[in-house]
Write an enzyme that holds these catalytic residues in place. Structure first.
Site, PDB file in Angstrom:
ATOM      1  N   ARG A 114       0.862  -1.175   0.000  1.00 42.14           N
ATOM      2  CA  ARG A 114       0.000   0.000   0.000  1.00 42.14           C
ATOM      3  C   ARG A 114       0.908   1.238   0.000  1.00 42.14           C
ATOM      4  O   ARG A 114       2.111   1.129   0.154  1.00 42.14           O
ATOM      5  CB  ARG A 114      -0.931   0.012   1.220  1.00 42.14           C
ATOM      6  CG  ARG A 114      -0.205   0.153   2.547  1.00 42.14           C
ATOM      7  CD  ARG A 114      -1.174   0.085   3.711  1.00 42.14           C
ATOM      8  NE  ARG A 114      -0.597   0.701   4.906  1.00 42.14           N
ATOM      9  CZ  ARG A 114      -1.190   0.752   6.097  1.00 42.14           C
ATOM     10  NH1 ARG A 114      -2.386   0.216   6.248  1.00 42.14           N
ATOM     11  NH2 ARG A 114      -0.615   1.331   7.118  1.00 42.14           N
ATOM     12  N   CYS A 118       3.726   7.912  -6.070  1.00 42.50           N
ATOM     13  CA  CYS A 118       4.549   9.118  -6.000  1.00 42.50           C
ATOM     14  C   CYS A 118       3.615  10.307  -5.830  1.00 42.50           C
ATOM     15  O   CYS A 118       2.771  10.553  -6.699  1.00 42.50           O
ATOM     16  CB  CYS A 118       5.388   9.278  -7.265  1.00 42.50           C
ATOM     17  SG  CYS A 118       6.155  10.905  -7.421  1.00 42.50           S
ATOM     18  N   GLU A 153      -2.914   7.724   6.463  1.00 40.43           N
ATOM     19  CA  GLU A 153      -1.528   7.715   6.935  1.00 40.43           C
ATOM     20  C   GLU A 153      -0.532   8.122   5.839  1.00 40.43           C
ATOM     21  O   GLU A 153       0.351   7.360   5.450  1.00 40.43           O
ATOM     22  CB  GLU A 153      -1.149   6.341   7.497  1.00 40.43           C
ATOM     23  CG  GLU A 153      -1.916   5.958   8.738  1.00 40.43           C
ATOM     24  CD  GLU A 153      -1.509   4.609   9.308  1.00 40.43           C
ATOM     25  OE1 GLU A 153      -1.745   4.370  10.512  1.00 40.43           O
ATOM     26  OE2 GLU A 153      -0.951   3.777   8.551  1.00 40.43           O
ATOM     27  N   CYS A 160      12.072  10.349  -7.579  1.00 38.61           N
ATOM     28  CA  CYS A 160      12.063  10.119  -9.023  1.00 38.61           C
ATOM     29  C   CYS A 160      12.259  11.429  -9.798  1.00 38.61           C
ATOM     30  O   CYS A 160      12.309  12.519  -9.215  1.00 38.61           O
ATOM     31  CB  CYS A 160      10.761   9.441  -9.443  1.00 38.61           C
ATOM     32  SG  CYS A 160       9.315  10.529  -9.428  1.00 38.61           S
ATOM     33  N   GLU A 305      -7.429   5.428  14.958  1.00 41.55           N
ATOM     34  CA  GLU A 305      -7.054   4.017  15.043  1.00 41.55           C
ATOM     35  C   GLU A 305      -6.342   3.728  16.355  1.00 41.55           C
ATOM     36  O   GLU A 305      -5.524   4.524  16.824  1.00 41.55           O
ATOM     37  CB  GLU A 305      -6.113   3.616  13.902  1.00 41.55           C
ATOM     38  CG  GLU A 305      -6.718   3.581  12.522  1.00 41.55           C
ATOM     39  CD  GLU A 305      -5.713   3.089  11.484  1.00 41.55           C
ATOM     40  OE1 GLU A 305      -4.727   2.408  11.880  1.00 41.55           O
ATOM     41  OE2 GLU A 305      -5.883   3.391  10.296  1.00 41.55           O
ATOM     42  N   LYS A 354      -3.666 -10.073   8.937  1.00 43.43           N
ATOM     43  CA  LYS A 354      -4.621 -11.029   9.508  1.00 43.43           C
ATOM     44  C   LYS A 354      -4.328 -11.346  10.972  1.00 43.43           C
ATOM     45  O   LYS A 354      -5.187 -11.892  11.671  1.00 43.43           O
ATOM     46  CB  LYS A 354      -4.641 -12.310   8.683  1.00 43.43           C
ATOM     47  CG  LYS A 354      -3.322 -13.039   8.539  1.00 43.43           C
ATOM     48  CD  LYS A 354      -3.475 -14.270   7.659  1.00 43.43           C
ATOM     49  CE  LYS A 354      -2.130 -14.899   7.313  1.00 43.43           C
ATOM     50  NZ  LYS A 354      -1.354 -14.022   6.389  1.00 43.43           N
ATOM     51  N   HIS A 356      -3.223  -8.825  12.991  1.00 39.81           N
ATOM     52  CA  HIS A 356      -3.513  -7.577  13.696  1.00 39.81           C
ATOM     53  C   HIS A 356      -4.910  -7.710  14.289  1.00 39.81           C
ATOM     54  O   HIS A 356      -5.853  -8.124  13.617  1.00 39.81           O
ATOM     55  CB  HIS A 356      -3.443  -6.408  12.719  1.00 39.81           C
ATOM     56  CG  HIS A 356      -3.470  -5.051  13.356  1.00 39.81           C
ATOM     57  ND1 HIS A 356      -4.535  -4.577  14.081  1.00 39.81           N
ATOM     58  CD2 HIS A 356      -2.543  -4.062  13.377  1.00 39.81           C
ATOM     59  CE1 HIS A 356      -4.277  -3.358  14.512  1.00 39.81           C
ATOM     60  NE2 HIS A 356      -3.070  -3.025  14.092  1.00 39.81           N
TER      61      HIS A 356
END
Length: 670
Positions: A114, A118, A153, A160, A305, A354, A356
């Protein structure tokens, strides 16, 4: 301008990230039943759903999201609707490899995880804007919509060629002329002078040390480039729903964003907090992030979160013991949160997270995690109206600036043992253990409302910041500063004398001869000048050990409160006091730092929220409520003057209150 209060009303928002696209649609009704049982009144939808909504370029599949929005609304659950732009679908990277980030060495950061975009890529921005436009147009009038959640986040770095072009445009705006840039960057050193803008590149992998001023500006640019992505999507949704607040979730105390600047662009400031349950000071870490977030928000904020149990990103991932999750949730509320949310609702059975935890774990509704979630949800539902919107007031501030953090972390620094977040946490810990509620502030902020201002370590201070600190003390404030502060200006140019002359005068320092950084594990002895080892006047540190740093100083007008004993600095000043300005040239061990800051705070008229607290008991006042939170390893008994009613237990409190391990009390005077 909308605010969090527009989403909460008289409630505390309670819920978490809901990713139903990972599950058969038959599961959704079961999810809703469990949410209602747990008191969930808010869910975040769509955070990682780009590939589901846009399975191929230009296609749209909103049907499943339509049904979810309708389903949550039918059951009284509001939606924090995310733009899913944090995780582009594989087709984007495959068709448009120029959207993928490049590392400092030119290597490609491939899709398959994830945040693989850029932020300077026009192609990425075009696709993200188009999807955001369609999402906003479709759900602008939906009654379930409470908050917009942009991306997730933000944390991408890229070096680049597209980023290089964007960086050059940013530099043109900042400096206007190439001569001004050369002056700011000190390019006379190592023959680095630039003749044209086109010669400038990001600070990529180089033969040896890179230009620190260039690296500092690239940090600033990266924060701004990501912010451009945020504001572009924010403006799209705001055009459709000017009454709906907009946020994006910060990672806690993260180096990649200047959150002071970002917070000014948000309607709601939100953060993700994941203390280590095995850390005996996990509660202090949480308090620090909560204080920082509340200060950025300048009022109520959103815990976007947290983990209901274990995480999956540490070397060893331990679950939370019974009661700890409830304690930390109430701690967030005590320190100003009007939303308590989790990642995520239902634990994934596949994919990278999975293991977490979630509000509903693999153990299901009979699992103890879900049962604890139900308890927290019921309590927040009962007390939310009493708490939501109320304020938290502090008379002590800790100064923090991302620019100083970035500059101090340069490759050619004096010591790699000096870790800025560790120093800041040490100072916050000292004040937290002493019972002082603290705000965080930028060094250029208005500080007049604080009795005590603490500066753990600010290597870079602008002229405006220096003048602000001097004025604060001149107008009656008390300032306690740590080492290596005010060393460089905003361009990372060393101040004449190694510390700004205005600060040397403020602290009563005649000359800074040398910096003496300490090795890992090395300490230096310090004591009162008379050698007696006891406190030298109010707030004096007595005998202690210092770590991380030391300095070879001469005092001018300052009184020497503590001196070094042993080693090359034997007998030289370690702690100086010049009336209301203090200077610590080392990092005192925790009890000494706590004693020193407590003494300075007491003289300044700052008082702990609750005197005579047992170790491990945190006391926070929010509005007219007194929150007591037990972080000790066992039960504690606290003295609470007066007569109170505990809103959680329903009990009367007359003079003393006992809290079990991880216990919480919310007291109101009667």
């Amino acid at each position: 301008m909308p605010s969090l209060n527009d989403a909460t009303g008289t409630r505390i928002l309670f819920g978490g990230d809901y990713n139903p696209e990972q599950w058969p649609e038959e599961t959704w009704s079961e999810d809703i039943r469990l949410m209602k049982d747990a008191g969930v009144n808010s869910v975040t939808l769509g955070v990682f759903s780009w590939a589901r909504i846009e399975p191929r370029p230009g296609a749209r599949d909103f049907g499943w999201l339509d049904r979810l929005m309708d389903l949550t609304h039918q059951h009284g659950i509001g939606v924090v609707l995310a733009t899913p732009t944090a995780s582009p679908p594989p087709w984007m990277g495959a068709r448009h490899p120029d959207t993928l980030p490049r590392g400092e060495d030119g290597s490609v950061v491939w899709y398959g995880s994830r945040q693989h975009f850029c932020p300077s890529s026009p192609v990425y921005r075009t696709y993200a804007a188009a999807l955001t436009e369609d999402l906003a147009a479709r759900y602008a009038g939906h009654p379930a919509l409470r908050v917009w959640h942009i991306n997730n986040e933000y944390c991408t770095f890229c070096w680049c060629d597209g980023t290089a072009r964007h960086f050059r445009r940013w530099l043109r705006d900042r400096y206007a002329t190439i001569d001004a840039l050369n002056e700011a960057w000190g390019t006379a050193f190592w023959s680095q002078r630039y003749d044209t803008w086109e010669e400038i590149i990001p600070p990529r992998k180089a033969q040896y040390l890179r230009n620190p001023a260039c690296a500092l500006d690239f940090r600033r640019f990266t924060s701004d480039a990501l912010l451009e992505c945020y504001t572009a999507e924010r403006d799209i949704v705001a055009a459709h729903t000017p009454h709906i607040p907009v946020t994006t979730n910060f990672m806690p105390f993260w180096t990649g964003q200047d959150a002071w600047t970002w917070a000014g662009e948000e309607d709601v400031v939100s953060v993700d907090i994941y203390p280590d349950p095995r850390d005996p000071l996990g509660g202090q870490y949480g308090a620090m992030i909560q204080d920082m977030t509340r200060s950025q928000a300048r009022g109520p904020w959103m815990l976007m979160e947290q983990a209901a149990g274990r995480v999956n990103f540490r070397e060893v991932n331990h679950p939370k013991p019974r009661g700890l999750g409830r304690l930390w949730s109430w701690q967030a509320v005590a320190r100003g949160a009007d939303a308590v949310c989790y990642f995520q609702w239902r634990q994934s059975r596949q994919g990278a997270e999975k293991f977490h935890s979630a509000m509903v774990t693999h153990a299901g509704e009979r699992g103890r995690t879900y049962q604890e979630i139900k308890r927290v949800g019921a309590e927040l539902a009962r007390l939310g109206e009493r708490i939501a919107g109320s304020s938290v007031t502090a008379d002590v501030a800790i100064l923090h600036d991302w620019n100083s953090w970035w500059a101090g972390g340069q490759e050619g620094r004096l010591s790699r043992e000096l870790d800025y977040p560790t120093v800041v946490r040490a100072w916050h810990r000292a004040l937290w253990e002493a019972g002082h509620l603290t705000d965080f502030a930028h060094p250029e902020h208005d500080l007049s409302g604080y009795r005590l201002v603490a500066v753990p370590q600010l290597y870079l201070l602008t002229d405006a910041a220096v003048d602000n600190l001097v004025a604060y003390v001149r107008d009656g404030g008390t300032l306690v500063s740590g080492f290596l502060t005010g060393t460089v200006d905003g361009d990372d140019r060393v101040r004449e004398g190694g510390m700004d002359a205005r600060l040397r005068e403020l602290f009563g320092i005649g000359i800074v001869h040398e910096w003496w950084p300490l090795e890992a594990g090395e300490t230096v002895g310090c004591e009162s000048p008379d050698g007696a080892g006891g406190p030298d006047g109010p707030g004096g540190p007595g005998a202690f050990r210092g770590s991380v740093w030391s300095e070879e100083l001469e005092a001018s007008t300052a009184r020497t409160v503590g001196v070094y004993r042993g080693g090359p600095l034997d007998g030289m000043p370690a702690v100086l006091r010049n009336d209301r300005a203090w200077y610590l040239s080392t990092l005192p061990e925790p009890p000494a730092l706590r004693a020193l800051l407590t003494g300075a705070a007491s003289e300044a008229g700052a008082r702990p929220v609750l005197a005579d607290r047992p170790a491990g008991l945190e006391a926070v006042r929010r509005g007219d409520l007194l929150f007591l939170l037990n972080h000790a390893p066992g039960p504690v008994t606290a003295t609470v003057p007066g007569h109170h009613h505990d809103l959680l237990s329903g009990r009367r409190v007359d003079g003393t209150v006992q809290l079990d391990r991880h216990g919480v009390a919310v007291l109101v005077a009667r």
